[in-house]
Write a protein that holds these residues in place. Structure first.
Motif, PDB file in Angstrom:
ATOM      1  N   GLU A 139      31.952 -28.159   5.569  1.00  0.00           N
ATOM      2  CA  GLU A 139      30.861 -28.112   4.741  1.00  0.00           C
ATOM      3  C   GLU A 139      30.200 -29.398   4.408  1.00  0.00           C
ATOM      4  OE1 GLU A 139      31.038 -26.213   0.799  1.00  0.00           O
ATOM      5  OE2 GLU A 139      30.870 -24.319   2.234  1.00  0.00           O
ATOM      6  N   ASP A 140      31.079 -30.297   3.716  1.00  0.00           N
ATOM      7  CA  ASP A 140      30.542 -31.617   3.279  1.00  0.00           C
ATOM      8  C   ASP A 140      30.026 -32.441   4.396  1.00  0.00           C
ATOM      9  OD1 ASP A 140      31.504 -31.251   0.736  1.00  0.00           O
ATOM     10  OD2 ASP A 140      33.232 -32.500   0.578  1.00  0.00           O
ATOM     11  N   ARG A 141      30.627 -32.335   5.730  1.00  0.00           N
ATOM     12  CA  ARG A 141      30.231 -33.088   6.761  1.00  0.00           C
ATOM     13  C   ARG A 141      28.925 -32.623   7.128  1.00  0.00           C
ATOM     14  NH1 ARG A 141      33.334 -35.889  10.235  1.00  0.00           N
ATOM     15  NH2 ARG A 141      35.059 -35.564   8.780  1.00  0.00           N
ATOM     16  N   LEU A 142      28.832 -31.322   7.168  1.00  0.00           N
ATOM     17  CA  LEU A 142      27.392 -30.686   7.569  1.00  0.00           C
ATOM     18  C   LEU A 142      26.522 -31.160   6.785  1.00  0.00           C
ATOM     19  CD1 LEU A 142      27.986 -27.342   9.154  1.00  0.00           C
ATOM     20  CD2 LEU A 142      26.927 -29.255  10.277  1.00  0.00           C
ATOM     21  N   ALA A 143      26.803 -31.097   5.417  1.00  0.00           N
ATOM     22  CA  ALA A 143      25.742 -31.461   4.373  1.00  0.00           C
ATOM     23  C   ALA A 143      25.490 -32.761   4.360  1.00  0.00           C
ATOM     24  CB  ALA A 143      26.304 -31.043   2.980  1.00  0.00           C
ATOM     25  N   LEU A 177      22.671 -31.069  -1.340  1.00  0.00           N
ATOM     26  CA  LEU A 177      21.946 -30.577  -0.353  1.00  0.00           C
ATOM     27  C   LEU A 177      20.951 -29.318  -0.765  1.00  0.00           C
ATOM     28  CD1 LEU A 177      20.770 -30.331   2.693  1.00  0.00           C
ATOM     29  CD2 LEU A 177      22.911 -29.126   2.985  1.00  0.00           C
ATOM     30  N   GLY A 178      21.742 -28.587  -1.542  1.00  0.00           N
ATOM     31  CA  GLY A 178      20.981 -27.463  -2.130  1.00  0.00           C
ATOM     32  C   GLY A 178      19.671 -27.785  -2.863  1.00  0.00           C
ATOM     33  N   GLN A 179      19.914 -29.004  -3.863  1.00  0.00           N
ATOM     34  CA  GLN A 179      18.704 -29.126  -4.594  1.00  0.00           C
ATOM     35  C   GLN A 179      17.706 -30.076  -3.573  1.00  0.00           C
ATOM     36  OE1 GLN A 179      19.730 -31.114  -8.324  1.00  0.00           O
ATOM     37  NE2 GLN A 179      21.539 -30.517  -8.380  1.00  0.00           N
ATOM     38  N   ALA A 180      18.202 -30.726  -2.656  1.00  0.00           N
ATOM     39  CA  ALA A 180      17.271 -31.385  -1.884  1.00  0.00           C
ATOM     40  C   ALA A 180      16.444 -30.440  -0.934  1.00  0.00           C
ATOM     41  CB  ALA A 180      17.909 -32.451  -1.058  1.00  0.00           C
ATOM     42  N   ARG A 181      16.976 -29.423  -0.493  1.00  0.00           N
ATOM     43  CA  ARG A 181      16.239 -28.616   0.428  1.00  0.00           C
ATOM     44  C   ARG A 181      15.323 -27.648  -0.352  1.00  0.00           C
ATOM     45  NH1 ARG A 181      19.396 -24.931   4.816  1.00  0.00           N
ATOM     46  NH2 ARG A 181      16.994 -24.476   5.065  1.00  0.00           N
ATOM     47  N   LEU A 232      37.189 -28.019  13.494  1.00  0.00           N
ATOM     48  CA  LEU A 232      36.423 -26.969  13.907  1.00  0.00           C
ATOM     49  C   LEU A 232      35.187 -27.655  14.832  1.00  0.00           C
ATOM     50  CD1 LEU A 232      36.060 -25.071  10.655  1.00  0.00           C
ATOM     51  CD2 LEU A 232      37.553 -24.433  12.653  1.00  0.00           C
ATOM     52  N   PRO A 233      34.791 -26.895  15.832  1.00  0.00           N
ATOM     53  CA  PRO A 233      33.412 -27.277  16.354  1.00  0.00           C
ATOM     54  C   PRO A 233      32.256 -27.143  15.405  1.00  0.00           C
ATOM     55  CG  PRO A 233      34.488 -25.623  17.696  1.00  0.00           C
ATOM     56  CD  PRO A 233      35.286 -25.650  16.508  1.00  0.00           C
ATOM     57  N   ALA A 234      31.219 -28.133  15.449  1.00  0.00           N
ATOM     58  CA  ALA A 234      30.349 -28.068  14.411  1.00  0.00           C
ATOM     59  C   ALA A 234      29.624 -26.799  14.143  1.00  0.00           C
ATOM     60  CB  ALA A 234      28.996 -29.057  15.144  1.00  0.00           C
ATOM     61  N   GLY A 235      29.339 -25.933  15.478  1.00  0.00           N
ATOM     62  CA  GLY A 235      28.826 -24.652  15.248  1.00  0.00           C
ATOM     63  C   GLY A 235      29.693 -23.588  14.356  1.00  0.00           C
ATOM     64  N   GLU A 236      30.731 -23.946  14.257  1.00  0.00           N
ATOM     65  CA  GLU A 236      31.532 -22.863  13.622  1.00  0.00           C
ATOM     66  C   GLU A 236      31.655 -23.169  11.975  1.00  0.00           C
ATOM     67  OE1 GLU A 236      35.367 -22.035  15.067  1.00  0.00           O
ATOM     68  OE2 GLU A 236      34.787 -22.220  17.316  1.00  0.00           O
ATOM     69  N   CYS A 237      30.998 -24.420  11.679  1.00  0.00           N
ATOM     70  CA  CYS A 237      31.129 -24.776  10.224  1.00  0.00           C
ATOM     71  C   CYS A 237      29.974 -23.861   9.507  1.00  0.00           C
ATOM     72  CB  CYS A 237      30.872 -26.500  10.189  1.00  0.00           C
ATOM     73  SG  CYS A 237      32.086 -27.376  10.070  1.00  0.00           S
ATOM     74  N   PRO A 238      30.287 -23.284   8.320  1.00  0.00           N
ATOM     75  CA  PRO A 238      29.142 -22.583   7.521  1.00  0.00           C
ATOM     76  C   PRO A 238      28.433 -23.579   6.704  1.00  0.00           C
ATOM     77  CG  PRO A 238      31.263 -22.180   6.704  1.00  0.00           C
ATOM     78  CD  PRO A 238      31.650 -23.081   7.843  1.00  0.00           C
ATOM     79  N   VAL A 239      27.333 -23.596   6.912  1.00  0.00           N
ATOM     80  CA  VAL A 239      26.278 -24.621   5.981  1.00  0.00           C
ATOM     81  C   VAL A 239      26.588 -24.340   4.459  1.00  0.00           C
ATOM     82  CG1 VAL A 239      24.056 -25.623   5.395  1.00  0.00           C
ATOM     83  CG2 VAL A 239      24.661 -25.141   7.590  1.00  0.00           C
ATOM     84  N   ALA A 240      26.468 -23.214   4.344  1.00  0.00           N
ATOM     85  CA  ALA A 240      26.957 -22.553   2.601  1.00  0.00           C
ATOM     86  C   ALA A 240      28.196 -22.253   2.538  1.00  0.00           C
ATOM     87  CB  ALA A 240      26.295 -21.499   2.286  1.00  0.00           C
ATOM     88  N   GLY A 241      28.874 -22.512   1.484  1.00  0.00           N
ATOM     89  CA  GLY A 241      30.419 -22.327   1.162  1.00  0.00           C
ATOM     90  C   GLY A 241      30.481 -21.864  -0.292  1.00  0.00           C
ATOM     91  N   THR A 242      31.874 -21.541  -0.744  1.00  0.00           N
ATOM     92  CA  THR A 242      32.048 -21.078  -2.034  1.00  0.00           C
ATOM     93  C   THR A 242      32.895 -22.221  -2.609  1.00  0.00           C
ATOM     94  OG1 THR A 242      33.845 -19.758  -1.672  1.00  0.00           O
ATOM     95  CG2 THR A 242      31.729 -18.737  -1.528  1.00  0.00           C
ATOM     96  N   PRO A 243      33.291 -22.241  -3.912  1.00  0.00           N
ATOM     97  CA  PRO A 243      34.262 -23.144  -4.378  1.00  0.00           C
ATOM     98  C   PRO A 243      35.752 -22.728  -3.897  1.00  0.00           C
ATOM     99  CG  PRO A 243      32.689 -22.670  -6.150  1.00  0.00           C
ATOM    100  CD  PRO A 243      32.323 -21.714  -4.913  1.00  0.00           C
ATOM    101  N   ASP A 244      35.723 -21.704  -3.415  1.00  0.00           N
ATOM    102  CA  ASP A 244      37.159 -21.103  -3.273  1.00  0.00           C
ATOM    103  C   ASP A 244      37.405 -21.035  -1.391  1.00  0.00           C
ATOM    104  OD1 ASP A 244      36.213 -18.505  -5.427  1.00  0.00           O
ATOM    105  OD2 ASP A 244      37.444 -20.138  -5.896  1.00  0.00           O
ATOM    106  N   SER A 245      36.426 -21.737  -0.849  1.00  0.00           N
ATOM    107  CA  SER A 245      36.775 -21.763   0.667  1.00  0.00           C
ATOM    108  C   SER A 245      37.733 -22.880   0.698  1.00  0.00           C
ATOM    109  CB  SER A 245      35.458 -22.267   1.285  1.00  0.00           C
ATOM    110  OG  SER A 245      34.973 -23.589   0.851  1.00  0.00           O
ATOM    111  N   PRO A 246      38.544 -22.557   1.891  1.00  0.00           N
ATOM    112  CA  PRO A 246      39.614 -23.519   2.245  1.00  0.00           C
ATOM    113  C   PRO A 246      39.328 -24.904   2.234  1.00  0.00           C
ATOM    114  CG  PRO A 246      39.255 -22.217   4.131  1.00  0.00           C
ATOM    115  CD  PRO A 246      38.379 -21.618   2.800  1.00  0.00           C
TER     116      PRO A 246
END
Lengths: 415, 415
Positions: free
Chosen positions: A36-40, A68-72, A15-29
């Motif tokens: 998500e890890d990569r962006l975080a 990242l959530g805690q650090a932000r 996926l191109p960087a722009g298409e990576c959601p910063v937030a995600g859920t435990p159920d995301s593929p």
């Protein structure tokens, strides 16, 4: 090629960087998770100091996204704070300030990824095929991710690699030795890891490039920042055949602290570190300490005791921290596989008279260094009887060791 | 002074050599006994090879006079032969031939004593006040006696002494280091023991003589034989302030075997041996082996790995046989008395910023190596709040580390 893909990470999502959601859920593929890890991690590389063990433990406890959530927010989970206080007693306010500084340094990771891509770099993170798993030995101070720029695959390049480090203010002896060792290692299929400084670092990379071996430059600034600027040509050559590595976001400038932090990566990537020249107090000895701490082989090259540039090497040898090495063979013997890469023992050239028997040798030794001696005197000096002496002298003359003279026998001068 | 008297042996009998009976009885008075021993040892020094352990054991079993009786007859006592066969299984004929060679080399010891005296030398034997008792560590290969020529008292000179040995084919680096170490040892009240060869040996004696310290030359020829002849001036200077030593009768010429045999005396006389330069195969390494075998400290000076002349030193260090030494202090620390002579640890010069507290140092490290940064950016990079950063920057500016620039703060360049 997109910035987040590495040549060796075919399993990473495309996926191109722009298409990576910063937030995600435990159920995301899985693909989205990875993205998500990569962006975080890219975000965390800008927020926390490289090698910060508190961040290392935060990522271990909550994953990159959770960290990242805690650090932000600048607020750490109470149970993490409690665990930290157990690890290293510290004032609660120190952790609060650390978290606040993380929050203050947040920047959009998608922008960093885009900027890296634009400047020709790729990101690798733990779990990628190109990630050098030996960095896991760094534990809590393992890099959050690495920016790479160059044709070589970092993991493969470092499988059989030796760090060659030393003083910027190297002498011609030091740079010659660094280049020769790198050249010899390259010829034997070993690659070189070093920093990008003048002196030993630069000479080592040049020696490796001369035999077209992949060489690894680990920088204390962004892969797109050329420091020192006079090494632009060298870094271009490294990118063509090896790889330039950094744990700082594109555009980052070096600081003294970053050079020291960077050194642990040089030590961890390689199977052993060779200190070619180092003053008693120098950054190279910092890398050496990391190598020892990581149970990597630590080696030092001796030099003239009249040169300050070798004094740090001699201290390491005297303290028993480093093995004294004088050749590529001795280095490979240490870092290589047992039995595969044994160094030949240093031996003098065998001399012809080694083949003589004891009696004949004693007769030879009994002949004076200057002038001649009669056979009777030689026999007495050698402790043999006259008949034996005459027999030996005949043999020695035939073999070209002695010759008859006016007053007996004398040594035959060569040449 | 007569030849058989040494400056330090006031207890030796004052009989001229000619008045010493070669034969004596168990009832002869102590003075006559001593005189007899002296003459017997002089005879044995000519008859047996120096360091011959069979002769060493014969003397131990029968005393010098008894040993001389058997050696002159060329026939060994049956019980001695039996004991020898127990020590080292050998053919009976070997011992017979050895004894016969002793008998063949007999010469009047009174003549040797007279010749030595005439040429300015004195004889010392075990039991004399000037005899260096550390030679007893050589056991069966202890010298039968020593000829000395020089003003210094051998035993006193060697009480605090270090052997400095190395290659004849030394490089300028090697001779400089040898002279410097000898000079430094002399300045600290340590004397030097070495051979008389070109290269390291000569440089060591010259360094010692420059600080007017007694220096000890151990030759592989008679004290009256100048080998190499170009060292005549040097040996004269040594006789004036130190002492020239030999275990061979006056007029003896050196042989290769004698150089090797001589080396054990150099190692045994001194508290430790420093190998300054040595090829992988060289006589200096033979001295080194003697030093190790005698439990003396063995030290080696490192050098450029590009020089064959240091290769032997590096082998000794790599094999853990020698301690790597780089200064006089480190040598004295090893050979000196514990607590008395501790070498100062090699340390870099303390830098001013060592005194900074952690927070201030992080602010300092956060300032880019090139260009300037604003206080907010510095605060973020350092992980401190703005107020703290401003406070630290003020202090750093006052201490001369940083200075205000157009666009914030930058490092202040020295000079």
């Amino acid at each position: 090629m997109i910035a987040m893909m590495s040549p060796g990470s075919a399993d990473a999502p495309g996926l191109p960087a722009g298409e990576c959601p910063v937030a995600g859920t435990p159920d995301s593929p899985p693909g989205a998770d990875r993205c998500e890890d990569r962006l975080a991690r890219v975000a965390l590389m800008r927020m926390a100091e490289a090698g910060d063990p508190v961040m290392g433990r935060l990522i271990r406890a909550y994953g990159p996204h959770g960290a990242l959530g805690q650090a932000r927010r600048g607020v750490l989970a109470p149970e993490f704070v409690a665990a930290e206080e157990a690890v290293a007693p510290r004032r609660r306010t120190d952790l609060d300030r650390l978290a606040a500084s993380w929050a203050a340094r947040y920047a959009d990771p998608a922008a960093d990824l885009a900027q890296g891509e634009e400047r020709g770099a790729r990101l690798v993170i733990p779990g990628d095929a190109e990630w050098p798993t030996q960095l896991d030995d760094l534990g809590d101070t393992r890099p959050f991710g690495l920016w790479l720029d160059g044709r070589a695959n970092l993991r493969l390049s470092c499988l059989r690699s030796v760090a060659i480090v030393g003083a910027r203010a190297a002498t011609p002896y030091g740079t010659t030795v660094a280049a020769d060792l790198a050249h010899g290692l390259g010829s034997r299929g070993w690659s070189v890891v070093s920093g990008g400084a003048y002196g030993i670092d630069g000479a080592a990379h040049r020696g490796a490039l001369a035999v077209r071996t992949p060489t690894v430059v680990v920088l204390a600034c962004g892969t797109d920042v050329c420091y020192p600027s006079a090494h632009e040509e060298l870094f271009r050559a490294v990118r063509g055949r090896g790889v330039v590595v950094s744990e700082w976001p594109p555009g980052s400038h070096p600081t003294r602290l970053r050079f020291l932090v960077r050194n642990r990566v040089i030590a961890a990537l390689s199977r052993g570190t060779v200190v070619v020249q180092a003053a008693v107090r120098s950054g190279a000895l910092n890398t050496a300490a990391h190598a020892s701490g990581l149970n990597r082989h630590l080696m030092a090259v001796p030099g003239p005791i009249t040169s300050e540039a070798s004094a740090g090497c001699h201290v390491l040898i005297r303290q028993g921290k480093a093995v004294c090495v004088t050749s590529v063979e001795e280095i490979v013997e240490l870092v290589g596989s047992i039995g595969d890469d044994l160094a030949p023992e240093q031996r003098g050239q065998a001399r012809p008279h080694d083949a003589l028997n004891d009696e004949t040798r004693r007769v030879l030794e009994a002949i004076p260094a200057r002038g001649a001696a009669g056979p009777a005197a030689i026999a007495v000096a050698a402790g043999v009887d006259l008949t034996t002496a005459l027999g030996c002298l005949g043999g020695l003359a035939a073999a070209g060791f002695v010759e008859a003279a006016d007053r007996g026998w004398r040594l035959r001068r060569r040449g």
